[in-house]
Design a protein around this motif. Structure first.
Motif, PDB file in Angstrom:
ATOM      1  N   SER A 281       0.835  -1.214   0.000  1.00 40.18           N
ATOM      2  CA  SER A 281       0.000   0.000   0.000  1.00 40.18           C
ATOM      3  C   SER A 281       0.866   1.258   0.000  1.00 40.18           C
ATOM      4  O   SER A 281       0.584   2.234  -0.711  1.00 40.18           O
ATOM      5  CB  SER A 281      -0.921  -0.001   1.228  1.00 40.18           C
ATOM      6  N   GLU A 282       1.936   1.219   0.780  1.00 40.35           N
ATOM      7  CA  GLU A 282       2.831   2.369   0.849  1.00 40.35           C
ATOM      8  C   GLU A 282       3.539   2.600  -0.475  1.00 40.35           C
ATOM      9  O   GLU A 282       3.657   3.739  -0.957  1.00 40.35           O
ATOM     10  CB  GLU A 282       3.850   2.159   1.970  1.00 40.35           C
ATOM     11  N   VAL A 283       4.020   1.491  -1.078  1.00 39.62           N
ATOM     12  CA  VAL A 283       4.734   1.616  -2.350  1.00 39.62           C
ATOM     13  C   VAL A 283       3.819   2.169  -3.436  1.00 39.62           C
ATOM     14  O   VAL A 283       4.239   2.964  -4.290  1.00 39.62           O
ATOM     15  CB  VAL A 283       5.311   0.240  -2.765  1.00 39.62           C
ATOM     16  N   MET A 284       2.537   1.756  -3.429  1.00 42.79           N
ATOM     17  CA  MET A 284       1.605   2.214  -4.462  1.00 42.79           C
ATOM     18  C   MET A 284       1.245   3.690  -4.314  1.00 42.79           C
ATOM     19  O   MET A 284       0.683   4.297  -5.227  1.00 42.79           O
ATOM     20  CB  MET A 284       0.319   1.371  -4.427  1.00 42.79           C
ATOM     21  N   GLY A 285       1.562   4.282  -3.186  1.00 45.59           N
ATOM     22  CA  GLY A 285       1.398   5.725  -3.021  1.00 45.59           C
ATOM     23  C   GLY A 285      -0.023   6.214  -3.143  1.00 45.59           C
ATOM     24  O   GLY A 285      -0.264   7.339  -3.618  1.00 45.59           O
ATOM     25  N   GLY A 286      -0.997   5.410  -2.753  1.00 47.23           N
ATOM     26  CA  GLY A 286      -2.390   5.854  -2.790  1.00 47.23           C
ATOM     27  C   GLY A 286      -3.044   5.739  -4.149  1.00 47.23           C
ATOM     28  O   GLY A 286      -4.209   6.128  -4.308  1.00 47.23           O
ATOM     29  N   GLN A 287      -2.324   5.236  -5.151  1.00 44.84           N
ATOM     30  CA  GLN A 287      -2.893   5.115  -6.483  1.00 44.84           C
ATOM     31  C   GLN A 287      -3.680   3.817  -6.619  1.00 44.84           C
ATOM     32  O   GLN A 287      -3.441   2.834  -5.916  1.00 44.84           O
ATOM     33  CB  GLN A 287      -1.773   5.128  -7.533  1.00 44.84           C
ATOM     34  N   VAL A 288      -4.645   3.803  -7.525  1.00 45.54           N
ATOM     35  CA  VAL A 288      -5.406   2.582  -7.803  1.00 45.54           C
ATOM     36  C   VAL A 288      -4.464   1.555  -8.436  1.00 45.54           C
ATOM     37  O   VAL A 288      -3.659   1.888  -9.318  1.00 45.54           O
ATOM     38  CB  VAL A 288      -6.584   2.878  -8.755  1.00 45.54           C
ATOM     39  N   PHE A 289      -4.559   0.305  -7.984  1.00 47.02           N
ATOM     40  CA  PHE A 289      -3.677  -0.719  -8.545  1.00 47.02           C
ATOM     41  C   PHE A 289      -4.410  -2.063  -8.612  1.00 47.02           C
ATOM     42  O   PHE A 289      -5.390  -2.300  -7.905  1.00 47.02           O
ATOM     43  CB  PHE A 289      -2.398  -0.862  -7.711  1.00 47.02           C
ATOM     44  N   ALA A 290      -3.927  -2.938  -9.486  1.00 48.48           N
ATOM     45  CA  ALA A 290      -4.445  -4.304  -9.591  1.00 48.48           C
ATOM     46  C   ALA A 290      -3.554  -5.224  -8.770  1.00 48.48           C
ATOM     47  O   ALA A 290      -2.363  -4.961  -8.594  1.00 48.48           O
ATOM     48  CB  ALA A 290      -4.466  -4.749 -11.052  1.00 48.48           C
ATOM     49  N   TRP A 291      -4.150  -6.281  -8.268  1.00 48.75           N
ATOM     50  CA  TRP A 291      -3.323  -7.253  -7.542  1.00 48.75           C
ATOM     51  C   TRP A 291      -3.837  -8.670  -7.801  1.00 48.75           C
ATOM     52  O   TRP A 291      -5.020  -8.889  -8.085  1.00 48.75           O
ATOM     53  CB  TRP A 291      -3.294  -6.959  -6.043  1.00 48.75           C
ATOM     54  N   MET A 292      -2.942  -9.618  -7.700  1.00 51.01           N
ATOM     55  CA  MET A 292      -3.304 -11.032  -7.871  1.00 51.01           C
ATOM     56  C   MET A 292      -2.651 -11.837  -6.763  1.00 51.01           C
ATOM     57  O   MET A 292      -1.502 -11.572  -6.381  1.00 51.01           O
ATOM     58  CB  MET A 292      -2.854 -11.561  -9.246  1.00 51.01           C
ATOM     59  N   GLY A 293      -3.387 -12.816  -6.197  1.00 47.95           N
ATOM     60  CA  GLY A 293      -2.863 -13.649  -5.121  1.00 47.95           C
ATOM     61  C   GLY A 293      -3.487 -15.021  -5.147  1.00 47.95           C
ATOM     62  O   GLY A 293      -4.433 -15.289  -5.905  1.00 47.95           O
ATOM     63  N   ASN A 294      -2.970 -15.897  -4.323  1.00 47.48           N
ATOM     64  CA  ASN A 294      -3.517 -17.247  -4.234  1.00 47.48           C
ATOM     65  C   ASN A 294      -4.959 -17.226  -3.737  1.00 47.48           C
ATOM     66  O   ASN A 294      -5.406 -16.270  -3.100  1.00 47.48           O
ATOM     67  CB  ASN A 294      -2.669 -18.104  -3.293  1.00 47.48           C
ATOM     68  N   LYS A 295      -5.667 -18.314  -4.011  1.00 45.14           N
ATOM     69  CA  LYS A 295      -7.088 -18.389  -3.654  1.00 45.14           C
ATOM     70  C   LYS A 295      -7.317 -18.305  -2.150  1.00 45.14           C
ATOM     71  O   LYS A 295      -8.419 -17.934  -1.715  1.00 45.14           O
ATOM     72  CB  LYS A 295      -7.693 -19.678  -4.207  1.00 45.14           C
ATOM     73  N   ASP A 296      -6.304 -18.668  -1.352  1.00 46.10           N
ATOM     74  CA  ASP A 296      -6.510 -18.621   0.098  1.00 46.10           C
ATOM     75  C   ASP A 296      -6.425 -17.206   0.661  1.00 46.10           C
ATOM     76  O   ASP A 296      -6.658 -16.996   1.847  1.00 46.10           O
ATOM     77  CB  ASP A 296      -5.510 -19.536   0.814  1.00 46.10           C
ATOM     78  N   LEU A 297      -6.093 -16.231  -0.173  1.00 48.05           N
ATOM     79  CA  LEU A 297      -6.090 -14.834   0.263  1.00 48.05           C
ATOM     80  C   LEU A 297      -7.478 -14.250   0.042  1.00 48.05           C
ATOM     81  O   LEU A 297      -8.075 -14.424  -1.013  1.00 48.05           O
ATOM     82  CB  LEU A 297      -5.047 -14.027  -0.516  1.00 48.05           C
ATOM     83  N   PRO A 298      -8.025 -13.528   1.014  1.00 47.06           N
ATOM     84  CA  PRO A 298      -9.389 -12.992   0.884  1.00 47.06           C
ATOM     85  C   PRO A 298      -9.451 -11.850  -0.131  1.00 47.06           C
ATOM     86  O   PRO A 298      -8.459 -11.171  -0.388  1.00 47.06           O
ATOM     87  CB  PRO A 298      -9.705 -12.502   2.298  1.00 47.06           C
ATOM     88  N   ASP A 299     -10.617 -11.649  -0.698  1.00 45.52           N
ATOM     89  CA  ASP A 299     -10.791 -10.569  -1.667  1.00 45.52           C
ATOM     90  C   ASP A 299     -10.563  -9.199  -1.028  1.00 45.52           C
ATOM     91  O   ASP A 299     -10.181  -8.242  -1.708  1.00 45.52           O
ATOM     92  CB  ASP A 299     -12.215 -10.611  -2.259  1.00 45.52           C
ATOM     93  N   ASP A 300     -10.816  -9.086   0.269  1.00 51.04           N
ATOM     94  CA  ASP A 300     -10.662  -7.797   0.956  1.00 51.04           C
ATOM     95  C   ASP A 300      -9.296  -7.688   1.642  1.00 51.04           C
ATOM     96  O   ASP A 300      -9.166  -7.015   2.672  1.00 51.04           O
ATOM     97  CB  ASP A 300     -11.778  -7.595   1.968  1.00 51.04           C
ATOM     98  N   LEU A 301      -8.279  -8.360   1.088  1.00 51.43           N
ATOM     99  CA  LEU A 301      -6.939  -8.294   1.671  1.00 51.43           C
ATOM    100  C   LEU A 301      -6.500  -6.841   1.827  1.00 51.43           C
ATOM    101  O   LEU A 301      -5.899  -6.463   2.826  1.00 51.43           O
ATOM    102  CB  LEU A 301      -5.952  -9.047   0.786  1.00 51.43           C
ATOM    103  N   PHE A 302      -6.804  -6.026   0.820  1.00 53.65           N
ATOM    104  CA  PHE A 302      -6.504  -4.594   0.898  1.00 53.65           C
ATOM    105  C   PHE A 302      -7.819  -3.839   1.141  1.00 53.65           C
ATOM    106  O   PHE A 302      -8.059  -2.779   0.545  1.00 53.65           O
ATOM    107  CB  PHE A 302      -5.868  -4.112  -0.401  1.00 53.65           C
ATOM    108  N   GLY A 303      -8.637  -4.383   2.033  1.00 56.68           N
ATOM    109  CA  GLY A 303     -10.001  -3.875   2.212  1.00 56.68           C
ATOM    110  C   GLY A 303     -10.066  -2.399   2.518  1.00 56.68           C
ATOM    111  O   GLY A 303     -11.013  -1.725   2.107  1.00 56.68           O
ATOM    112  N   HIS A 304      -9.087  -1.842   3.210  1.00 53.94           N
ATOM    113  CA  HIS A 304      -9.142  -0.431   3.580  1.00 53.94           C
ATOM    114  C   HIS A 304      -8.797   0.464   2.398  1.00 53.94           C
ATOM    115  O   HIS A 304      -8.921   1.679   2.480  1.00 53.94           O
ATOM    116  CB  HIS A 304      -8.173  -0.158   4.718  1.00 53.94           C
ATOM    117  N   LEU A 305      -8.361  -0.159   1.285  1.00 54.23           N
ATOM    118  CA  LEU A 305      -8.013   0.613   0.093  1.00 54.23           C
ATOM    119  C   LEU A 305      -9.059   0.374  -0.986  1.00 54.23           C
ATOM    120  O   LEU A 305      -9.186  -0.726  -1.500  1.00 54.23           O
ATOM    121  CB  LEU A 305      -6.628   0.220  -0.426  1.00 54.23           C
ATOM    122  N   LYS A 306      -9.812   1.394  -1.324  1.00 54.47           N
ATOM    123  CA  LYS A 306     -10.806   1.254  -2.379  1.00 54.47           C
ATOM    124  C   LYS A 306     -10.161   1.094  -3.755  1.00 54.47           C
ATOM    125  O   LYS A 306     -10.794   0.646  -4.699  1.00 54.47           O
ATOM    126  CB  LYS A 306     -11.741   2.467  -2.385  1.00 54.47           C
TER     127      LYS A 306
END
Length: 828
Positions: A281-306
């Motif tokens: 989140s810090e590296v992205m600097g508040g910008q909108v970004f795409a992310w991909m992760g394993n299925k065991d990671l929840p969809d709201d992993l970055f929930g506080h970031l719209k």
């Protein structure tokens, strides 16, 4: 093509991509084209719907869309030669599947048979196709069958080869609940595309894919597309690399284990995964970004970031995210360690496997954002988990920058410039080296054992001259140790200081040699040094150009595998379990104790072998042990000295210095401790001698090519006889006793063979038709002479046989003349 009346089958990775292709690229075209998507959204039984469509297609051209999964499940395609196949992105060609079935494995294994191939793996084949077909089709949607359907289909399909680890499979069959796993490895064959009129495969990073690496290694030629299709590509290489920054977190290869491990940061113990979220989140600097992760990671992993948009796990070809300029790939997509080992045995290095499974998937995720658009000049940020992947991406984007990311900020460094990729040449080089090495080994086997053991296709590598199998023991005044075909099991020495071989261990077969070992085991030695020593090697002490008498350079051949276990975590029972199809004989050493057993093992081999082949076999045995978690004592100490430690490591206890072909082993005897003796022969019906050809053809070692490997040269058979000086005066009493046993065994064999020849000769005489008695009676006498009978015995046998003739009196009158003829001619 559809406009011209052609039939086109278009296979894509996902239903989502098929929908995008049809809506965005097919339907807007004018005129429209007949399009038929057949997948799970439009059919309850996709495979059956596809089969029925191919059996009765509509007139004219059309485009049928199907997923990769459906394509791989098709049992057949009616008139496939009428169809052009286009495969968008490469399908999965290596499938690892592990089913935990300690109680229910019989649902599958009752219909299976494992055919061992080489040191570790075997081919799983159908013993009952009917039951497996019922599971694969699963007409009634049984949920248990659903778990097994894909595996059953692969076993039945001619386009898949399915394999299993021998030791694991046999443990499952024995009902060992602790190891109740059916672990399988499946490889797709290129034959799946043969029925079609033509096949076009479209993929980025094609030469890094597993399909390309495996199939080109099998000799499949893939021809790059030219003409309009190639010219209409959006780009031939990536531009705007100077607009891309690639960040990474770890210098170690990324995995789930590393993602979930606990680390200490600023005096606080946290999970790496939890630490990644604020860092990204810090590296992205508040910008909108795409992310991909394993299925065991929840969809709201970055929930506080719209502004965090999750990519699907199979994002190939999707255009929905091109408005984004930043992407983070958290996925850990490495196969399990067992699959790494299996693919290494098939010529695929761990690094190549990691690239084909993980890094190409990272690339697909990266290519969903604005990097996909060559006209887009906005700065792009890519965050991956490990340095090797960042550097690999930098190769694809010339001019890009790579940065190491930590909790305090980012350190910039210039990425490597893009360079021409030469994977095809590398793959070809590895394949050629493996083939060349295998041919050399097989040539050496043929040169030692004779041309009758050369597998098909290798006849040009050896001389066809036969090799004598005669041999003599060496405890006499006319000593000679001769090269053999099958019946020499090495040499014996009075003590470890004896420099020249004293006795050739010549026996009829493995059973006779094992019987000798067991008889020796009954002997009582006053001390370890009081015992004689045996070696599986046959030495020529007078070989020209050598300065030793029993060194590696003096070995003409080796028969059987000997191993010396000084005590460790590996029991001989477990050792036998790891090699469930090998005959293994084990016995105690002199110093063995009930609470600290020490043992030696003998593994018979199908043929004699060269020093190089013996080295290869020993390395494969050690690799099987390593894959099972066993390492040598020296390896464990070395790894600990390097700061590496693993509680799962166990010491196998084998003396690796004895893996040398010229090693000597004390003969079997009773242990000094009264209760420390044992002699175990693992010889159940499934076990047999180690098949050298199978182990070489299916070598599990990671054979890397030399810089400039020498071509395999024809191997001449060794000289028929190698002489050694008489050792009659120095030969020990123990060796004399063994020599006497060998002579007695040979005498028994000679007598047995003599009786067989005599019985055959008499039977032939009794079947002589009327009118042929004169000639047949003389032939009987000659056969008795060849069998080794003296004159008195021959005459007695002839008189007895005369009564069985059609004219007994005439035959009796011929005996005296026949005997004179036998003595005059001498040989027949």
């Amino acid at each position: 093509m559809a406009r011209q009346g052609r039939k086109v089958l278009f296979a894509q990775p996902s239903r989502r991509l098929i929908a995008q292709t049809i809506s965005q690229e097919i339907e807007p075209l004018s005129p429209s084209y007949p399009v038929m998507p057949i997948h799970g959204d439009v059919s309850d039984n996709v495979v059956q719907t596809l089969v029925e469509h191919f059996q009765a297609p509509p007139m004219g051209g059309e485009i049928v869309f199907a997923t990769h999964a459906a394509l791989l499940l098709l049992p057949y395609i009616e008139k496939a030669g009428d169809w052009l196949l286009i495969v968008d992105e490469v399908p999965t060609v290596d499938v690892f599947q592990e089913l935990v079935l300690p109680e229910t494995h019989s649902i599958l294994t009752d219909s299976l048979e494992l055919v061992p191939t080489g040191a570790a793996y075997g081919d799983l084949v159908a013993r009952d196709r009917g039951d497996l077909d019922r599971i694969a089709r699963n007409d009634h949607q049984d949920q248990v069958f659903e778990l097994f359907a894909g595996f059953a289909h692969r076993v039945l399909s001619e386009h898949w080869s399915v394999h299993a680890l021998q030791s694991s499979y046999e443990s499952l069959m024995r009902g060992e609940k602790a190891n109740g796993r059916l672990t399988t490895y499946s490889l797709l064959r290129p034959s799946i595309f043969e029925p079609f009129a033509a096949t076009i495969i479209a993929s980025a990073c094609m030469e890094d894919t597993m399909l390309y690496r495996l199939w080109t290694a099998q000799g499949v030629e893939m021809v790059p597309m030219t003409g309009p299709i190639s010219k209409s590509l959006r780009y031939q290489k990536h531009e705007n690399g100077d607009r891309i920054v690639i960040g990474y977190f770890s210098d170690e290869d990324w995995s789930k284990t590393q993602r979930d491990r606990m680390v200490e940061i600023d005096g606080e113990t946290v999970c790496v995964r939890d630490r990644l979220v604020p860092l990204i989140s810090e590296v992205m600097g508040g910008q909108v970004f795409a992310w991909m992760g394993n299925k065991d990671l929840p969809d709201d992993l970055f929930g506080h970031l719209k502004g965090a948009v999750r990519l699907p796990n199979s994002p190939h070809g999707l255009n929905d995210f091109q408005h984004l300029h930043q992407v983070a790939v958290l996925s850990a997509l490495n196969p399990p360690p067992a699959h790494f080992s299996f693919m290494t045995a098939n010529g695929i290095s761990p690094e190549d496997l990691r690239t084909s499974h993980y890094r190409t998937a990272v690339y697909q995720a990266v290519m969903r954002i604005s990097i996909r658009d060559p006209q887009n000049q906005d700065p792009k940020l890519v965050v991956v988990m490990d340095r090797a992947t960042a550097d690999w991406l930098a190769d694809l984007f010339p001019g890009s920058q790579v940065m190491a990311v930590d909790g305090l900020g980012a350190v910039m460094r210039k990425g490597r410039p893009g360079r021409p990729r030469a994977h095809k040449d590398g793959a070809d080089r590895v394949r050629a080296h493996r083939l060349r090495q295998r041919e050399l080994w097989l040539a050496e086997l043929a040169g030692i054992n004779g041309s009758d053991v050369v597998p098909a296709g290798y006849g040009d590598f050896i001389s066809s001259r036969d090799i004598s199998d005669a041999s003599q023991d060496s405890c006499n005044a006319n000593t000679s140790i001769r090269t053999f075909r099958y019946n020499n099991f090495g040499t014996a020495f009075s003590n470890k200081h004896t420099s020249r071989p004293e006795l050739a261990l010549d026996l009829d077969d493995d059973e006779a040699f094992i019987d000798l070992l067991q008889s020796l085991h009954g002997e009582v030695a006053q001390s370890k040094e009081d015992n004689i020593l045996l070696s599986p090697a046959h030495f020529d002490p007078d070989l020209p150009g050598t300065e030793t008498s029993r060194g590696l350079a003096n070995i003409t051949h080796v028969r059987g595998i000997w191993m010396d276990n000084d005590g460790g975590d590996l029991t001989h029972k477990e050792f036998a379990r790891l090699f469930p199809y090998l005959r293994i004989v084990v016995w105690n050493t002199y110093s063995s104790k009930p609470d600290l057993p020490r043992w030696r093992a003998f593994l018979p081999t199908s043929h004699a072998m060269s020093v190089a082949v013996h080295r290869c076999i020993m390395a494969q045995i050690e690799q099987v042990l390593r894959n099972a978690g066993y390492r040598s004592k020296s390896d464990i100490e070395k790894l600990k000295a390097q700061g590496k430690s693993n509680k799962a490591w166990r010491c196998h206890g084998f003396d690796v210095s004895k893996f040398n072909s010229s090693s000597l082993f004390y003969a079997p005897c009773r242990a000094a401790h009264p209760e420390g003796s044992f002699f175990v022969d693992y010889a159940d019906p499934k076990r047999s001698a180690l098949d050298l050809h199978s182990w070489l053809e299916n070598c599990i070692l990671d054979l890397r090519p030399e810089p400039e490997p020498e071509p395999a040269k024809p191997v001449e058979p060794p000289a028929t006889t190698t002489s050694v000086p008489s050792l009659h005066d120095t030969c020990s009493a123990s060796l004399r006793a063994i020599a006497e046993k060998l002579r007695e065994a040979q005498a028994g064999k000679d007598q047995q063979q003599r009786e067989v020849r005599i019985a055959k000769a008499i039977e032939t005489w009794r079947l002589t038709p009327r009118g042929s008695g004169h000639t047949a009676f003389f032939q009987l006498a000659a056969a008795l002479k060849r069998a080794g009978l003296n004159d008195n015995d021959i005459e007695w046998r002839l008189r007895e046989a005369a009564y069985a003739g059609h004219s007994p009196k005439d035959r009796r009158n011929e005996i005296r003349g026949i005997m004179r003829s036998l003595n005059r001619v001498g040989r027949f």
